[in-house]
Design an enzyme around this catalytic site. Structure first.
Site, short mmCIF file in Angstrom:
data_model
loop_
_atom_site.label_atom_id
_atom_site.label_comp_id
_atom_site.label_asym_id
_atom_site.label_seq_id
_atom_site.Cartn_x
_atom_site.Cartn_y
_atom_site.Cartn_z
N LEU A 41 -8.96 2.15 -10.52
CA LEU A 41 -8.63 3.03 -9.41
C LEU A 41 -9.84 3.37 -8.55
O LEU A 41 -10.96 3.47 -9.03
CB LEU A 41 -8.02 4.34 -9.93
N HIS A 45 -6.28 4.26 -4.09
CA HIS A 45 -5.17 4.55 -5.00
C HIS A 45 -4.87 6.05 -5.03
O HIS A 45 -3.70 6.45 -5.08
CB HIS A 45 -5.51 4.09 -6.42
N GLN A 162 2.24 -7.81 1.02
CA GLN A 162 2.88 -7.31 -0.20
C GLN A 162 3.80 -6.15 0.10
O GLN A 162 4.92 -6.06 -0.43
CB GLN A 162 1.82 -6.89 -1.22
N VAL A 185 -7.64 3.08 3.06
CA VAL A 185 -8.82 3.94 2.94
C VAL A 185 -10.05 3.05 3.00
O VAL A 185 -10.10 1.99 2.37
CB VAL A 185 -8.78 4.75 1.64
#
Length: 287
Positions: A41, A45, A162, A185
């Site tokens: 992560l 995330h 995706q 981000v």
């Protein structure tokens, strides 16, 4: 403090335990948001967790390094795994439950089912370079949606193709879920956050933000009236001169991902994938 926070996160390793816990929350009238991940992560995330928290009373994150989306040429065993650190980050973001199943729990003996895809999964982008990837993604996401039955499932826009594949799959198969995309981000220099960034040597790390810069310049040029193909050619040449080996740098319709040659063909998204040394970077921007 991180360790004590992590202790407050509930960890479930099997589907029966997951369903039992979520059933308790549903009986209490609590809504559920799902954040599917493969772990390792980072702040990207965690932004998905924050978005899920806005949408649901309870936030579930799955951590499962999915072997079905790795090609034979990709090293499944080399994918970074940092479960303790991931648990601490999830706890700090006020997540409720980590679903961390084993491979056997997700793909039991004799498992023989995958999802066949067309539409945004077959448009000549990632599918050209990772032909089995999206079938693996769609299969595991379908399983997670079925296991968790969330009201919303949250995905990052960095993996834009995706996101469109999952959105189409959920719609086509009538999953009662809202699929939400969250903006990418970035580091202060513009590089999209990714676990792959850790593999960049210092020289290549300094060059890596040029991919995002080229995408932004291309979008600016198109918005300024430059023909799409001219703007794309200029961006590709700039990146090649900087040392990138391009897989693709394309202008596509934001929903179908079909190629577009003019703004009149619909809203446009620029998508790119390129290699710096042994590291493959992907990114995208809206036009």
């Amino acid at each position: 403090m991180a360790a004590s926070a992590a202790c407050r996160v509930e960890i479930v390793r099997d589907v029966a335990g997951l369903r039992a816990r979520l059933a308790e929350w549903r009986r209490a009238g609590e809504t559920i948001g799902l954040v599917p991940t493969m772990g390792a992560l980072h702040a990207g995330h965690i932004s998905l967790v924050h978005e899920a928290r806005k949408r649901a009373r309870r936030v579930v994150m799955s951590i499962f390094v999915n072997p079905a989306q790795f090609a034979p040429s990709e090293d499944f065993n080399a994918y970074p795994r940092s479960f303790e650190a991931d648990t601490a980050q999830f706890a700090a973001a006020r997540g409720d439950l980590l679903f961390a199943p084993s491979g056997e729990a997700m793909y039991g003996e004799g498992f023989a089912t995958t999802i066949a895809l067309a539409g945004p999964a077959a448009v000549g982008l990632e599918d050209c370079f990772r032909p089995a990837h999206f079938a693996g993604v769609a299969t595991i996401v379908a399983k997670l949606l079925n296991q968790c039955r969330p009201g919303a499932a949250i995905f990052g826009e960095k993996d834009y193709q995706q996101l469109k594949v999952v959105t189409r799959m959920a719609r086509d198969l009538d999953f009662d879920v809202e699929i939400l995309g969250v903006p990418t981000v970035r580091e202060a220099d513009g590089l999209a956050l990714s676990s792959r960034n850790n593999f960049l040597p210092a020289k290549e790390r300094a060059l890596a933000p040029s991919l995002y810069a080229a995408l932004r310049r291309c979008a600016h040029d198109i918005n300024g009236g430059v023909a799409i193909e001219t703007a794309l050619d200029s961006a590709r040449a700039t990146l090649a001169a900087a040392g990138f080996v391009m897989d693709y740098f394309e202008a596509r319709h934001v929903e179908t991902l079909a190629p577009v040659t003019s703004r009149g063909e619909g809203p446009v998204r620029l998508l790119a994938a390129a290699r710096l040394g042994t590291t493959r970077l992907i990114d995208n921007v809206a036009v």
